[in-house]
Design an enzyme around this catalytic site. Structure first.
Site, PDB file in Angstrom:
ATOM      1  N   HIS A 114       1.352   9.805  80.093  1.00 41.00           N
ATOM      2  CA  HIS A 114       1.757  11.206  79.973  1.00 41.00           C
ATOM      3  C   HIS A 114       1.057  12.029  81.059  1.00 41.00           C
ATOM      4  CE1 HIS A 114       2.332   9.362  76.033  1.00 41.00           C
ATOM      5  NE2 HIS A 114       3.235  10.291  75.780  1.00 41.00           N
ATOM      6  N   HIS A 162       6.569  15.023  80.536  1.00 36.71           N
ATOM      7  CA  HIS A 162       5.735  14.768  79.364  1.00 36.71           C
ATOM      8  C   HIS A 162       5.284  13.318  79.257  1.00 36.71           C
ATOM      9  CE1 HIS A 162       4.249  15.173  75.236  1.00 36.71           C
ATOM     10  NE2 HIS A 162       4.803  14.002  75.020  1.00 36.71           N
ATOM     11  N   GLU A 216      -5.307  17.443  50.904  1.00 32.21           N
ATOM     12  CA  GLU A 216      -5.823  16.072  50.936  1.00 32.21           C
ATOM     13  C   GLU A 216      -5.944  15.527  52.349  1.00 32.21           C
ATOM     14  OE1 GLU A 216      -3.587  16.742  47.081  1.00 32.21           O
ATOM     15  OE2 GLU A 216      -3.119  16.997  49.213  1.00 32.21           O
ATOM     16  N   HIS A 273       2.598  10.559  39.487  1.00 28.23           N
ATOM     17  CA  HIS A 273       1.143  10.530  39.571  1.00 28.23           C
ATOM     18  C   HIS A 273       0.561   9.143  39.307  1.00 28.23           C
ATOM     19  CE1 HIS A 273       1.602  14.802  39.679  1.00 28.23           C
ATOM     20  NE2 HIS A 273       0.317  15.049  39.553  1.00 28.23           N
TER      21      HIS A 273
END
Length: 701
Positions: free
Chosen positions: A26, A261, A422, A484
């Protein structure tokens, strides 16, 4: 005076030449950020190329890690042990210049970046660690911990949701020594980002509580340097500097296009670029005057020497604090840690409490957090469920000025409320560990490890000591249902190389799991813990009080036994032989079980004894640890020729490698109902386990 334009041109030339030689990479990002790099690395960054691990160095994170040739060029030019031969070997097997920067591989690289958004999140963790260490160790007249964390990031980092999680926390924590420079070039792989990235980034960061500078001209090194100087004056806010740039700057036909890029410019375009930036040198040829302008060795040596003088004065005034700081930054545990472990495990064995393993974890943490001030805990809005808090870890809070609030004893908080973040929590913990001085741990439900997974993988890749506390580990959580209830999660985590996974069955196993995790200096650990209560499992007559005292006197749990307390830390051990249920026969089969299912194995063993079938029960709190043991040990625990039946409330696939005849497991999603009903529905009963063993024996016969 340094020629800043020539300094930037050197980065652009090295980037396009290395990518061209590798025919991969890149070039656009490093070419676009070259002037930003001149400003930061030339004027502000405090570092010593001859000692990349100097304690009080500034940290630099290239969050948009695909632009790796930027940092490789900078490290080479400023004097790190990264010779031109390594730049020529960009993306070559076993070189120090991998496709994305890797900590521990390239000197001067602070973190492994590539998965976008995690670098800036690591930087938040580093800045938090710096702030907490400064609050704990600095004394009047002795600002011995005093450095900045800088991060370069691009559009991709800001599009990834983790950047929102982390940068929101950075503002809440008032991390004023965190300075992020945003490479605002408006281009990603698919082209102009405007149709799909319409955020007002400055306003977004202002809403987080950040100081925002710009947009400014990212190709004017003097302007960027002035912005950094202004950012360093902030006392209670992190700073975002918005730098408007052109990707592939200097390339006549590729600048400001997606073509710059992720692919080489091509020989023709490189020739045109050389002319455009007035770089009249062959590939990988660097003029002496450019090296002279960039070299930071002398300046870095002087900065470190100045700090060493200050540290000597600090050590003379506060010898105990200085010794403790060095211990913690070295990642070494206290000398009495082995005895602390023995006392904790023997205490659990003696009390023999019936508690959920999440509570067993908290009981172990009470001992370990009291003894280890480097333990920095937290939870993603589930503290009351994860039980990650202890008497020694008050909640971390900051005042309006950004200072760490302390209690009457002068102690600051050591338990972090991460909120429902999280992924951010996991990657911030990575940054904390990378900085040094703390062993971070954080909790959430096991099923939400999916949110954290890539950061867990990065911790394993980077060989960092992070401890994930995952509770509610099975259908045993009951009525919350399949959203869950973890099914595939334990098996999935065990697939991550260099991650230790523990699923303990009682208080002693949980204490050992924590002890091993804390000693795993070069790997992260996942602890999988139950919501429901689990009985303490007797460790056999051979491991009664007499054995406990013997272990205590040795101050070690690493004896060569294959059963009892001594063997838990080997990941699997013989928990019960047939004789312990009154059957004086050799074992005809082996039941392997983990966590909450070990009690089922014990009850099934008793049922089978009534049928005159002799069974050995093996508790397997950590398959990953057991897999590292010697063949002799494995064979002693799992004798050849005996049918083996595994029991775990989760995916069955991972158990077949142990040569099992059957697995009592779950390969579907769970259901919503009280736990006892679910256990019966899915076959997790002593009767079904016993019947499965008997069927396996009949098939073998």
């Amino acid at each position: 005076m340094a020629n800043t334009q020539q300094m930037a041109s050197a980065i652009r030339a090295l980037a396009m030449d290395a990518v061209q030689q590798a025919n991969s990479g890149h070039p656009g990002a490093p070419m676009g950020m070259a002037d930003m790099a001149v400003a930061l690395w030339g004027d502000h960054l405090r570092h010593n190329p001859k000692n990349p691990h100097w304690l009080n160095r500034d940290r630099f994170v290239l969050s948009n890690g695909h632009g790796s040739m930027l940092i490789y060029a900078l490290l080479h030019l400023t004097g790190y042990d990264l010779p031109m031969s390594e730049l020529k070997n960009f993306r070559v097997l076993h070189s120090k210049t991998a496709g994305h920067p890797e900590v521990g591989v390239t000197p001067g690289v602070e973190t492994t970046t590539g998965p976008l958004g995690q670098g800036i999140t690591n930087a938040v963790g580093m800045a938090l660690a710096e702030k907490l260490l400064a609050s704990e160790f600095n004394r009047k007249g002795h600002d011995i911990v005093d450095h900045h964390t800088y991060a370069f990031m691009g559009d991709g980092c800001l599009m990834e949701g983790i950047s929102h999680e982390a940068c929101s926390l950075a503002g809440a924590w008032k991390l004023n020594k965190l300075i992020a420079l945003y490479d605002d070039n408006g281009i990603s792989i698919d082209g102009q980002v405007a149709p799909w990235f319409a955020d007002n980034t400055p306003e977004r960061f202002k809403s987080y509580g950040w100081n925002v500078i710009g947009p400014i001209n990212g190709h004017d090194a003097a302007v960027v340097s002035q912005a950094i100087a202004s950012a360093k004056l902030s006392t209670n806010k992190p700073t975002l500097i918005v730098c408007k740039t052109s990707i592939g700057k200097g390339s006549p036909n590729r600048a400001d296009t997606a073509k710059a890029h992720g692919e080489p410019l091509g020989a023709e375009e490189i020739a045109l670029t050389r002319a455009a930036i007035h770089w009249n040198h062959a590939p990988f040829e660097m003029p002496k005057e450019v090296y002279a302008d960039w070299n930071a060795a002398a300046k870095g040596k002087a900065q470190e020497a100045e700090w060493k003088t200050a540290f000597a004065a600090y050590k003379a005034a506060h010898p105990a604090l200085a010794k403790e700081l060095l211990r913690r930054m070295a990642g070494e545990l206290p000398k009495n840690f082995a005895q602390i472990v023995v006392d904790t495990v023997i205490g659990a064995h003696t009390k023999a409490e019936t508690v959920a393993s999440r509570k067993a974890s908290q009981l172990a943490l009470e001992a370990f957090t009291a003894a280890l001030p480097e333990l920095l805990g937290g939870s993603a809005d589930l503290t009351g469920s994860n039980l990650t808090n202890t008497k020694s870890t008050p909640n971390l809070r900051f005042d309006a000025a950004g200072h760490v609030l302390k209690n009457e004893a002068g102690v600051g908080g050591r338990h972090i409320n991460y909120g429902v973040r999280e992924f951010g929590m996991a990657a911030i913990m990575n940054g904390v560990a990378l900085h040094g001085g703390f062993i971070p741990y954080g909790g959430t439900f096991l099923t939400f490890s999916d949110y954290s997974r890539n950061a867990i993988r990065m911790a394993a890749l980077m060989k960092q000591r992070i401890i994930h506390v995952f509770t509610h580990d099975s259908i045993g959580l009951g009525e919350d249902g399949p959203t869950h209830q973890s099914i595939e999660h334990a098996a999935s985590l065990r697939l991550i190389p260099n991650l230790d996974v523990w699923r303990p069955a009682d208080t002693a196993e949980t204490a050992v799991a924590w002890a091993v995790a804390l000693q795993n200096k070069n790997k992260p650990t996942a602890l999988l813990l139950s919501r429901q209560n689990l009985p303490y499992l007797p460790k056999g007559d051979a491991h009664s009080d007499a054995r406990g005292k013997a272990v205590h006197s040795k101050a070690t749990l690493a004896a060569g036994d294959i059963s009892g307390l001594d063997a838990i830390n080997k990941g699997a051990y013989v928990l019960a032989e047939p004789s312990e249920v009154g059957l004086k026969k050799k074992s005809q089969a082996v039941i392997l079980a983990t966590g909450s299912e070990v009690q089922l194995a014990m009850k099934a063993q008793a049922l089978l004894a009534e049928r005159q079938i002799a069974v050995r029960v093996v508790s397997v709190p950590s398959t990953t640890t057991f897999d590292r043991q010697s063949m002799a040990y494995k064979s002693a625990v799992l004798p050849a020729g005996l049918p083996r039946i595994a029991v775990e409330m989760g995916s069955t696939d991972g158990w077949w490698k142990y040569g099992v005849s059957a697995v009592v497991g779950i390969d579907t999603y769970g259901e919503s109902a009280p736990a006892p009903i679910l256990f019966k529905h899915f076959g997790f009963t002593p009767e079904n386990v016993a019947d499965t063993v008997e069927t396996a024996l009949q098939k073998q016969a």
